[in-house]
Each structure stands twice: as C-alpha cells, then as structure tokens.
Scaffold this active site. Structure first.
Site, PDB file in Angstrom:
ATOM      1  N   SER A 171     -18.287  17.564  27.424  1.00 44.88           N
ATOM      2  CA  SER A 171     -19.394  16.637  27.145  1.00 44.88           C
ATOM      3  C   SER A 171     -19.065  15.172  27.401  1.00 44.88           C
ATOM      4  CB  SER A 171     -19.834  16.791  25.689  1.00 44.88           C
ATOM      5  OG  SER A 171     -18.743  16.563  24.825  1.00 44.88           O
ATOM      6  N   ASP A 208     -22.667   9.805  18.068  1.00 45.95           N
ATOM      7  CA  ASP A 208     -22.801  10.894  17.093  1.00 45.95           C
ATOM      8  C   ASP A 208     -21.414  11.275  16.579  1.00 45.95           C
ATOM      9  OD1 ASP A 208     -21.664  12.330  19.147  1.00 45.95           O
ATOM     10  OD2 ASP A 208     -23.449  13.518  19.612  1.00 45.95           O
ATOM     11  N   HIS A 229     -19.153  11.589  20.080  1.00 49.21           N
ATOM     12  CA  HIS A 229     -19.291  10.884  21.365  1.00 49.21           C
ATOM     13  C   HIS A 229     -19.577   9.398  21.207  1.00 49.21           C
ATOM     14  CE1 HIS A 229     -20.722  15.111  21.866  1.00 49.21           C
ATOM     15  NE2 HIS A 229     -19.816  15.075  22.826  1.00 49.21           N
TER      16      HIS A 229
END
Ligand SMILES: *[C@@H]1O[C@H](CO)[C@@H](O)[C@H](O)[C@H]1NC(C)=O
Ligand SMILES: *[C@@H]1O[C@H](CO)[C@@H](O)[C@H](O)[C@H]1NC(C)=O
Ligand SMILES: *[C@@H]1O[C@H](CO)[C@@H](O)[C@H](O)[C@H]1NC(C)=O
Length: 359
Positions: free
Chosen positions: A47, A333, A336
């Site tokens: 991610s 979050d 990240h």
C-alpha cells in the site's frame, strides 16, 4: 474604496505569480530529469506504493475520505492524496505509471504503457499473507507474462527502474497470527526469512534485465499510529523500531552482497525510507508538520476506522473523523502518511542521495 480595489487586484496578481512560479519549478524539475526519455518505472509491493490495484469492494482506499486532497475522490491510494510512487515518478520526469489492474480492463491505450506499470497491492507482502492480493513473487510473474505477450520488450526493461516496497505487512501478519504460523519461533528468525525472500525477489528482477533495482528500507513501524495509539500518539515504540533496524541491517548486507556478485556493482540500491521518516518526525516543524504521530483520519471508536460507514436504518452514518489540516499532519490513517507526509519524506530523500539511488 479605491485603495481596497487596488489591494484586491494586487493580491490577485501576486497569487497568479505564486501559481506561475510553482508551475515553472515543476517544469524545471521534470526537464532536469528527462535525460532518459525511454526510462520507465515498474513498481512492486504494498500500500505504500499502490495507486489503485487493490480490490474496490474490500479496501478503504476506495472509500471516502481517501483521496480528498488528490485527486479529490477515492481512487485506491492509501492516503488523502499522492503516495510514494507518485513522488518517485515525478522525480524521474514521468507520469505515475498505470496500474496493472487498469491495463487488464483493456480500456487503456497502449500509449499509457510508456511510463511503466504499477503491480503493487495494498495489504500484501513477500509471503502469501493476503487473500486479497498477490505477493511480490506473483506481481513479478505478472510482468513476465506481459513480456511474453510483447506488451513490454526486453529492451524496455533494461532501460528501466524497478522499485520494490516491503513496508511491513508480513510483520503485521506475523504479530496478528501469534507468530509461529510458519514455524518461526522468534521475530528475529522471521525477519531473516523475510529478507531471504526479498532477496530472492530482487534476483528474480535482475534476471529480467533491469538496469536499476531499488528496494525500500522498512520505515519505523514503531512510530506508526497503530503502534503509538497505546501511548495516545505520544511516543514511538523503540522495541519495535529496534526490530526494524535489524530488518534494515540485514537488507543492507544482502543488497551489498548482491552488488558484489554483479558485474557493474551498482544494480541494487536501497531507498532509505527509515531515515527520512525519522528525520521528518524528529524535526516536523521544518516541514510545516504540526501533528507528528496522531493520524488525521480515525474511527469514532475502536471498532471503526478511517472510511467506516454504518448502514443502519438505510442511512449511511459516517463513523470516522477527519482532521482539519491534513496538509500539516504527517499520518493519514493507522498505517499510512498523508500526501503532506510523503512530500516531507520525499524532500528528505531528495536532500540526501535520491539521485544516486535512482540513477
Ligand atoms: C506467493 O503466492 C503464490 C500464489 O499464491 C504462492 O504459490 C507462493 O508460495 C507465494 N510465495 C511465497 C514466498 O510465499
Ligand atoms: C512495542 O512493540 C513490541 C513489539 O511489537 C511489543 O511487544 C510491545 O508490547 C510494544 N510496547 C508498547 C509499550 O506498546
Ligand atoms: C549499507 O550501509 C552503509 C553504512 O551506512 C552505507 O554506506 C551503504 O551505502 C549501505 N548500502 C546500501 C546498499 O544501501
């Protein structure tokens, strides 16, 4: 009245100037690095670099408020805006490469292949830890398939850069599953095997002929909101960061050895995400970061997270809160950085040796 009008026109003009000079700066930056017109960027991993491969129906990255800063709606990036891939592409004078999933829809023109391709999936690692995305080995095999189908030629690859992000999902999985799932009794022995598998992946990429293969160091996992929540986002977990240091030392040794075994001794490099995260978090104000460890987007309670919605009574009820200033908050979050966070990390990388790492 008149002087107010003047003031208004003046401020409009200066705004225009600021905008214009910003654009010029970006153009200069792009041309500075455009000396390799056929260079492409191929991206593998998780991610931290995924720009839209992960499955829409499952991942938060496709839900509001992800993407609110850029491009203004959720597009599969795990942030409020741009992620590491976008910044690396910008540095190389390229557009962010298209995602493998988008290519698979058969809706994009061949022309869009010229910046390379992004194979990274949120939630994945080097091992088979995710039921919703391919591990790095499988991602590399997807590129091999495209070479076999002549979508990319071997000479496309030899002029290109591969970037591999291994940002800790293997470790999250290890911790979540109580550790012994693969028969690794201790965390350090698992770290060794993650490095071994990463090394195998790097050698695999080398066999495809990449001119430059860059692997990301592991960021300080002990500073991520998921690790600092216990201390109300006050301090990093140094025990966890010591384990990250072990990962990064072993990675350094492994990459050094790979280069020694390679003819030009410079094929493999490490992008020091660890150091750049640390620099920003130690001196946030020099990057205009006001909120250091507390994430911008959080669930209203522990059962919810950023992007959670409750569908009770047919009404969509938002179950998350977004901070007022994502542009001065480092984390988006639990895991990240924000676009501003990535931008700060990128600025740190550029200050050090980004040129040597990428070229
Ligand atoms: C990667 O995924 C493939 C397909 O699911 C699996 O066969 C393979 O064992 C995995 N590789 C590793 C190193 O776990
Ligand atoms: C710090 O991280 C380690 C390793 O993940 C964990 O065992 C420990 O409980 C954490 N400590 C705190 C204070 O959160
Ligand atoms: C490994 O670490 C040493 C010491 O910090 C550094 O000089 C070297 O460039 C690193 N090697 C790689 C491949 O990043």
């Amino acid at each position: 009245m008149d002087s107010q009008k003047h003031l208004f026109i003046l401020s409009c003009l200066s705004l225009l100037l600021v905008l214009l000079s910003g654009q010029m700066e970006m153009q200069v930056e792009a041309t500075r690095h455009l000396n390799h017109p056929s260079k492409k960027l191929f991206v593998f991993g998780d991610s931290y670099v995924d720009t839209g491969n992960s499955i829409k129906t499952i991942f938060d990255s496709w839900k509001v408020p992800y993407g609110i800063t850029f491009p203004g709606k959720p597009v599969g990036r795990f942030s409020d805006g741009r992620v590491l891939t976008d910044f690396l592409a910008k540095y190389l004078g390229l557009k962010s490469p298209i995602t493998h999933n988008l290519w698979n829809t058969n809706t994009v023109p061949k022309h869009d292949l010229k910046y390379g391709m992004n194979f990274a999936y949120g939630g994945t690692g080097v091992f088979e830890i995710s039921s919703t995305g391919p591990n790095v080995t499988t991602q590399i095999n997807s590129l091999i398939k495209l070479i076999q189908e002549n979508v990319y030629t071997p000479s496309d690859i030899t002029k290109s850069i591969a970037y591999v992000s291994v940002a800790g999902n293997d470790y999250n999985y290890y911790l979540k599953t109580g550790g012994a799932f693969l028969g690794f009794p201790s965390f350090p022995s698992f770290i060794e095997s993650v490095i071994e598998q990463t090394t195998t992946n790097l050698i695999h990429l080398q066999s495809l002929g990449f001119e430059r293969i860059v692997v990301g160091a592991l960021q300080p996992l002990g500073c991520l909101p998921q690790a600092t929540a216990e201390t109300s986002f006050q301090s990093c977990n140094s025990t966890f960061n010591d384990l990250v240091a072990l990962h990064n030392n072993l990675l350094n040794q492994s990459v050094t050895k790979l280069n020694q075994e390679t003819n030009d001794h410079t094929t493999f490099t490490i992008l020091d995400i660890f150091d750049s995260f640390k620099s920003v978090l130690n001196h946030p104000s020099s990057h205009n970061i006001k909120e250091r460890l507390k994430p911008c987007c959080v669930g209203v309670s522990s059962e919810y997270k950023c992007g959670s919605v409750d569908y009770k009574n047919l009404n969509k009820v938002k179950k998350y809160l977004v901070c007022e200033n994502p542009e001065s908050t480092f984390f988006w979050d639990q895991l990240h950085p924000t676009q501003a966070g990535w931008n700060a990390v990128y600025n740190e990388l550029e200050k050090k040796d980004l040129y040597q790492v990428l070229y």
